[in-house]
Design a protein around this motif. Structure first.
Motif, PDB file in Angstrom:
ATOM      1  N   GLY A  76       0.822  -1.206   0.000  1.00 62.05           N
ATOM      2  CA  GLY A  76       0.000   0.000   0.000  1.00 62.05           C
ATOM      3  C   GLY A  76       0.852   1.250   0.000  1.00 62.05           C
ATOM      4  N   HIS A  77       0.232   2.337  -0.504  1.00 60.77           N
ATOM      5  CA  HIS A  77       0.985   3.559  -0.747  1.00 60.77           C
ATOM      6  C   HIS A  77       0.080   4.759  -0.502  1.00 60.77           C
ATOM      7  CE1 HIS A  77       3.201   0.427  -2.890  1.00 60.77           C
ATOM      8  NE2 HIS A  77       2.033   0.162  -3.456  1.00 60.77           N
ATOM      9  N   VAL A  78       0.484   5.622   0.426  1.00 66.37           N
ATOM     10  CA  VAL A  78      -0.257   6.834   0.756  1.00 66.37           C
ATOM     11  C   VAL A  78       0.298   7.982  -0.075  1.00 66.37           C
ATOM     12  CG1 VAL A  78      -0.719   8.525   2.565  1.00 66.37           C
ATOM     13  CG2 VAL A  78      -0.857   6.077   3.082  1.00 66.37           C
ATOM     14  N   LEU A  79      -0.592   8.684  -0.800  1.00 69.42           N
ATOM     15  CA  LEU A  79      -0.216   9.828  -1.616  1.00 69.42           C
ATOM     16  C   LEU A  79      -1.123  11.003  -1.284  1.00 69.42           C
ATOM     17  CD1 LEU A  79       0.743   7.229  -3.298  1.00 69.42           C
ATOM     18  CD2 LEU A  79       0.660   8.717  -5.295  1.00 69.42           C
ATOM     19  N   ALA A 143      -3.439   3.802  -2.410  1.00 76.64           N
ATOM     20  CA  ALA A 143      -3.396   2.746  -3.419  1.00 76.64           C
ATOM     21  C   ALA A 143      -3.045   1.439  -2.735  1.00 76.64           C
ATOM     22  CB  ALA A 143      -2.360   3.067  -4.491  1.00 76.64           C
ATOM     23  N   LEU A 144      -3.753   0.371  -3.111  1.00 75.57           N
ATOM     24  CA  LEU A 144      -3.450  -0.979  -2.652  1.00 75.57           C
ATOM     25  C   LEU A 144      -3.200  -1.863  -3.865  1.00 75.57           C
ATOM     26  CD1 LEU A 144      -6.215  -1.468   0.089  1.00 75.57           C
ATOM     27  CD2 LEU A 144      -3.794  -0.981   0.488  1.00 75.57           C
ATOM     28  N   ASN A 145      -2.260  -2.778  -3.771  1.00 75.92           N
ATOM     29  CA  ASN A 145      -1.986  -3.735  -4.837  1.00 75.92           C
ATOM     30  C   ASN A 145      -1.456  -5.015  -4.207  1.00 75.92           C
ATOM     31  OD1 ASN A 145      -0.430  -0.927  -5.316  1.00 75.92           O
ATOM     32  ND2 ASN A 145       1.058  -2.502  -4.782  1.00 75.92           N
ATOM     33  N   ASP A 146      -1.722  -6.162  -4.867  1.00 77.72           N
ATOM     34  CA  ASP A 146      -1.348  -7.431  -4.257  1.00 77.72           C
ATOM     35  C   ASP A 146      -0.526  -8.289  -5.203  1.00 77.72           C
ATOM     36  OD1 ASP A 146      -3.142  -8.803  -5.961  1.00 77.72           O
ATOM     37  OD2 ASP A 146      -4.777  -8.684  -4.511  1.00 77.72           O
ATOM     38  N   ALA A 147      -0.182  -9.477  -4.745  1.00 84.99           N
ATOM     39  CA  ALA A 147       0.726 -10.350  -5.487  1.00 84.99           C
ATOM     40  C   ALA A 147       0.098 -10.947  -6.736  1.00 84.99           C
ATOM     41  CB  ALA A 147       1.229 -11.467  -4.568  1.00 84.99           C
ATOM     42  N   SER A 148      -1.211 -10.794  -6.897  1.00 86.15           N
ATOM     43  CA  SER A 148      -1.873 -11.249  -8.123  1.00 86.15           C
ATOM     44  C   SER A 148      -1.871 -10.179  -9.200  1.00 86.15           C
ATOM     45  CB  SER A 148      -3.319 -11.666  -7.828  1.00 86.15           C
ATOM     46  OG  SER A 148      -4.142 -10.525  -7.647  1.00 86.15           O
ATOM     47  N   GLY A 149      -1.503  -8.943  -8.838  1.00 85.32           N
ATOM     48  CA  GLY A 149      -1.549  -7.825  -9.758  1.00 85.32           C
ATOM     49  C   GLY A 149      -2.812  -6.999  -9.647  1.00 85.32           C
ATOM     50  N   ASP A 150      -3.701  -7.349  -8.713  1.00 84.14           N
ATOM     51  CA  ASP A 150      -4.921  -6.579  -8.510  1.00 84.14           C
ATOM     52  C   ASP A 150      -4.582  -5.221  -7.905  1.00 84.14           C
ATOM     53  OD1 ASP A 150      -7.592  -6.006  -8.581  1.00 84.14           O
ATOM     54  OD2 ASP A 150      -8.151  -7.331  -6.924  1.00 84.14           O
ATOM     55  N   SER A 151      -5.468  -4.252  -8.117  1.00 84.03           N
ATOM     56  CA  SER A 151      -5.185  -2.878  -7.721  1.00 84.03           C
ATOM     57  C   SER A 151      -6.463  -2.165  -7.308  1.00 84.03           C
ATOM     58  CB  SER A 151      -4.535  -2.126  -8.899  1.00 84.03           C
ATOM     59  OG  SER A 151      -4.430  -0.738  -8.649  1.00 84.03           O
ATOM     60  N   PRO A 167      -7.316  -4.480 -11.937  1.00 84.52           N
ATOM     61  CA  PRO A 167      -5.890  -4.652 -12.238  1.00 84.52           C
ATOM     62  C   PRO A 167      -5.392  -3.676 -13.296  1.00 84.52           C
ATOM     63  CG  PRO A 167      -7.034  -6.762 -12.252  1.00 84.52           C
ATOM     64  CD  PRO A 167      -8.093  -5.710 -12.194  1.00 84.52           C
ATOM     65  N   GLU A 168      -6.325  -3.052 -14.031  1.00 79.98           N
ATOM     66  CA  GLU A 168      -5.934  -2.104 -15.072  1.00 79.98           C
ATOM     67  C   GLU A 168      -5.483  -0.765 -14.509  1.00 79.98           C
ATOM     68  OE1 GLU A 168      -5.721  -3.052 -18.267  1.00 79.98           O
ATOM     69  OE2 GLU A 168      -6.252  -5.014 -17.413  1.00 79.98           O
ATOM     70  N   PHE A 169      -5.780  -0.503 -13.242  1.00 81.01           N
ATOM     71  CA  PHE A 169      -5.446   0.795 -12.653  1.00 81.01           C
ATOM     72  C   PHE A 169      -4.022   0.740 -12.098  1.00 81.01           C
ATOM     73  CE2 PHE A 169     -10.244   1.124 -11.808  1.00 81.01           C
ATOM     74  CZ  PHE A 169     -10.461   1.594 -13.098  1.00 81.01           C
ATOM     75  N   ARG A 170      -3.054   0.995 -12.962  1.00 82.46           N
ATOM     76  CA  ARG A 170      -1.660   0.773 -12.629  1.00 82.46           C
ATOM     77  C   ARG A 170      -0.935   2.021 -12.120  1.00 82.46           C
ATOM     78  NH1 ARG A 170       0.522  -3.302 -17.431  1.00 82.46           N
ATOM     79  NH2 ARG A 170      -1.185  -4.811 -17.282  1.00 82.46           N
ATOM     80  N   VAL A 171      -1.504   3.196 -12.343  1.00 84.73           N
ATOM     81  CA  VAL A 171      -0.797   4.434 -12.006  1.00 84.73           C
ATOM     82  C   VAL A 171      -1.677   5.299 -11.121  1.00 84.73           C
ATOM     83  CG1 VAL A 171       0.244   6.551 -12.939  1.00 84.73           C
ATOM     84  CG2 VAL A 171       0.556   4.374 -14.141  1.00 84.73           C
TER      85      VAL A 171
END
Length: 342
Positions: A76-79, A143-151, A167-171
């Motif tokens: 996870g990432h705080v922005l 933002a949260l993302n996991d080992a499957s590539g989900d986002s 999973p398409e929300f990469r940025v």
């Protein structure tokens, strides 16, 4: 404040990178947080839990988790998001202070889907806190993302939560809010428009640049090559040393960046003002309940010329505790400040 980029097909691994952009040093250290730690919401203590997963986090001022990954590969990432409006605190709903918002998910969930289901089923809210050092009141999204590539991108707009899950929300960058960023992206070459890839440090331009370059990375031949590729993208979205734009702490220089391999569980940290890159391999860490918290004092050890470099998994020191900023601390500080000025 920052850019986050997800690469879910890096030679069989999921990688994520992020820049931390801010107008002052955040006193960031790396913390190893084991399973079994009991925490609460940092608001009124109505919500409490015991950490199911161990994690490694980058903490600001040793009071708030701003980035990190757990042993299940959830990161996870705080922005910063200036448009954030969390709504009036409702004691009838589960609530999390900004300081533990990210940590709650790292402690409790292995996947993005689990985290999103909890958010949607509980109507949980986020409570703003005041930075006791500067008086700033952060406005953030997650933002949260996991080992499957989900986002998932989680934002609070006009008092209501907006969750963008795919999973398409990469940025993710900063203003405007995420759905408007997607609309702006459609102007550029490769995303439906004919405008060239932009080069300014504005958040929509960093968004477009990161999306463009991560979609064009070559297939890596090794984990090292994959990590180097991700660093090349987030460095392209980094902001040079600069004076912050007036009233915009997010429009500032990049002070550090990370790349996390969510498949092989490696967390890499690079300061823009220190000489060396360091990383932590989760396979070298003990997250058991009795293992204790540990910290790597990046400000002290990385600042030394020729200081820490490479794998620092064995450098976590015990004896200190990550004490998250809570609403009670904010109230105490405000009362003390008021009494001192009386």
């Amino acid at each position: 404040m920052c850019t986050r980029v997800l690469w879910p097909d890096a030679n069989g691994a999921v990688l994520v990178g992020r820049n931390m952009d801010y107008h002052r040093d955040l006193g960031t250290n790396l913390w190893k947080l084991p399973r079994g730690v009991v925490r609460d919401d940092g608001v009124e203590g109505a919500l409490s839990w015991t950490a199911k997963y161990g994690s490694v986090v980058a903490a600001a001022f040793d009071m708030i988790s701003v980035d990190g990954m757990n042993e299940a590969g959830l990161a996870g990432h705080v922005l910063w998001l200036a448009e954030s409006v969390y709504g009036e605190y409702d004691p009838e709903r589960p609530a999390l202070s900004q300081a533990v918002w990210l940590q709650y998910f790292l402690d409790n969930y292995a996947t993005v889907a689990e985290a999103v289901e909890w958010m949607e089923s509980t109507g949980a809210q986020v409570v703003q806190l005041t930075d006791p050092a500067s008086g700033e009141v952060p406005a953030i999204h997650l933002a949260l993302n996991d080992a499957s590539g989900d986002s998932a991108i989680i934002e609070y707009i006009d008092g209501a939560v907006e969750i963008h899950h795919s999973p398409e929300f990469r940025v993710m960058t900063n203003s405007p809010k995420f759905d408007e960023q997607l609309e702006l992206l459609a102007r550029f070459e490769g995303f439906g428009g004919d405008a060239p890839v932009p080069g300014t440090t504005n958040a929509p331009d960093r968004f477009a640049r990161a999306a463009y370059y991560v979609s064009r990375l070559p297939e890596p031949t090794s984990q090292l090559a994959a990590i180097a590729s991700m660093f090349s993208v987030i460095r392209n979205a980094a902001q040079p040393f600069r004076n912050p734009d007036p009233g915009k702490p997010d429009a500032s220089q990049t002070i550090w960046q990370i790349v996390a391999d969510q498949t092989n569980l490696r967390y890499i940290f690079e300061s823009t003002t220190r000489p060396n890159i360091v990383w932590v391999d989760f396979a070298d860490l003990d997250f058991s309940e009795d293992s204790g918290q540990g910290v790597i004092d990046l400000g002290g050890k990385l600042a030394l010329e020729g200081g820490l470099a490479g794998n620092v998994s064995g450098h976590f020191e015990e004896g200190r505790t990550l004490n998250f900023l809570t609403l009670s601390i904010v109230k105490q500080l405000a009362a003390a400040k008021k009494a001192a000025s009386a």
